[in-house]
Design an enzyme around this catalytic site. Structure first.
Site, PDB file in Angstrom:
ATOM      1  N   GLU A  98       0.842  -1.203   0.000  1.00 36.54           N
ATOM      2  CA  GLU A  98       0.000   0.000   0.000  1.00 36.54           C
ATOM      3  C   GLU A  98       0.876   1.251   0.000  1.00 36.54           C
ATOM      4  OE1 GLU A  98      -2.449   1.422  -0.840  1.00 36.54           O
ATOM      5  OE2 GLU A  98      -4.061   1.509   0.635  1.00 36.54           O
ATOM      6  N   ASP A  99       0.314   2.346  -0.502  1.00 37.78           N
ATOM      7  CA  ASP A  99       1.063   3.607  -0.510  1.00 37.78           C
ATOM      8  C   ASP A  99       1.023   4.279   0.861  1.00 37.78           C
ATOM      9  OD1 ASP A  99      -1.674   4.154  -0.700  1.00 37.78           O
ATOM     10  OD2 ASP A  99      -1.489   5.571  -2.360  1.00 37.78           O
ATOM     11  N   ASP A 122      -4.177   5.722   6.278  1.00 34.79           N
ATOM     12  CA  ASP A 122      -4.681   6.920   6.963  1.00 34.79           C
ATOM     13  C   ASP A 122      -5.735   6.486   7.983  1.00 34.79           C
ATOM     14  OD1 ASP A 122      -5.319   9.491   7.653  1.00 34.79           O
ATOM     15  OD2 ASP A 122      -6.379   9.974   5.801  1.00 34.79           O
ATOM     16  N   PHE A 124      -1.573  16.135   4.079  1.00 35.73           N
ATOM     17  CA  PHE A 124      -1.918  15.524   2.796  1.00 35.73           C
ATOM     18  C   PHE A 124      -0.685  15.550   1.904  1.00 35.73           C
ATOM     19  CE2 PHE A 124      -3.586  15.268  -1.493  1.00 35.73           C
ATOM     20  CZ  PHE A 124      -4.423  14.170  -1.373  1.00 35.73           C
ATOM     21  N   ARG A 147       1.345  11.966  -9.232  1.00 28.55           N
ATOM     22  CA  ARG A 147       1.779  10.596  -8.931  1.00 28.55           C
ATOM     23  C   ARG A 147       3.198  10.333  -9.418  1.00 28.55           C
ATOM     24  NH1 ARG A 147      -2.709   7.531  -7.405  1.00 28.55           N
ATOM     25  NH2 ARG A 147      -4.666   7.980  -8.458  1.00 28.55           N
TER      26      ARG A 147
END
Ligand code: 5GP
Length: 178
Positions: free
Chosen positions: A97-98, A101, A150, A163
């Site tokens: 996963e990136d 959160d 963010f 990205r």
């Protein structure tokens, strides 16, 4: 540095070094096994590219695309936009996963994979934002723990852009407000 970026949080070099470090740890952890490395699209793509180069056990690479709804119900829903093409029954699955959160997306995907009979399901995430957590979710392998900001780059987007940036950075506020 891109003109929309306020600050680089994690450099390309730091991420590449971390991917090698995690790759070594995972090669040891999965020694003698043939795990499925399951990337969640699209954010995990760049991290997967680095990580898979350092995995020294025979691994299968798969992808899934899910979107989560943090709506009215506390349990919520995860919509599968692209499902796996292979069975996970009896397999060791390592979700790539990136960022974690709220933990919502991963908790749902883990539940689904276990329901489908995976032998084990673990998570390796490039980034972890523990302050954002809403549901209990602890990734076993974490690249970097970051504050509740963010971030974009290295696979992570804002409105599908940024990205491609080779680092993780914080966007300038005017990008959100324009
Ligand atoms: P969770 O379900 O844990 O809240 O969210 C995980 C997903 O939300 C990530 O895969 C990512 O797509 C998105 N996300 C969470 N935090 C960030 C962030 O700081 N930047 C970006 N670009 N996406 C984020």
């Amino acid at each position: 540095m891109h003109s929309d970026i306020k600050e680089i949080l994690i450099s390309k070099q730091q991420i590449e070094d971390k991917a090698i470090e995690l790759g070594n740890i995972l090669s040891e952890a999965y020694s003698g096994k043939q795990p499925i490395l399951l990337g969640l699209l699209k954010g995990s793509v760049m991290f997967m590219g680095d990580l898979m180069k350092s995995i020294e056990v025979p691994a299968q690479i798969e992808f899934m695309d899910v979107s989560s709804y943090h709506g009215a119900t506390s349990s919520g829903q995860v919509k599968i936009l692209k499902d796996l093409d292979v069975s996970v029954e009896g397999r060791h699955v390592l979700i790539v996963e990136d960022i974690v959160d709220t933990g919502f997306t991963l908790s749902k995907v883990i539940e689904l994979l276990k329901h489908r009979g995976a032998s084990s399901v673990e998570v390796v995430t490039l980034l972890d934002k523990p302050e954002g957590r809403v549901v209990e979710m602890k990734a076993k392998y974490v690249g970097f723990t970051i504050p509740k900001a963010f971030v974009v780059g290295y696979g992570l987007d804002y409105n599908e852009f940024y990205r491609t940036l080779p680092y993780v950075g914080i966007l300038k506020e005017q990008v959100y407000t324009k």
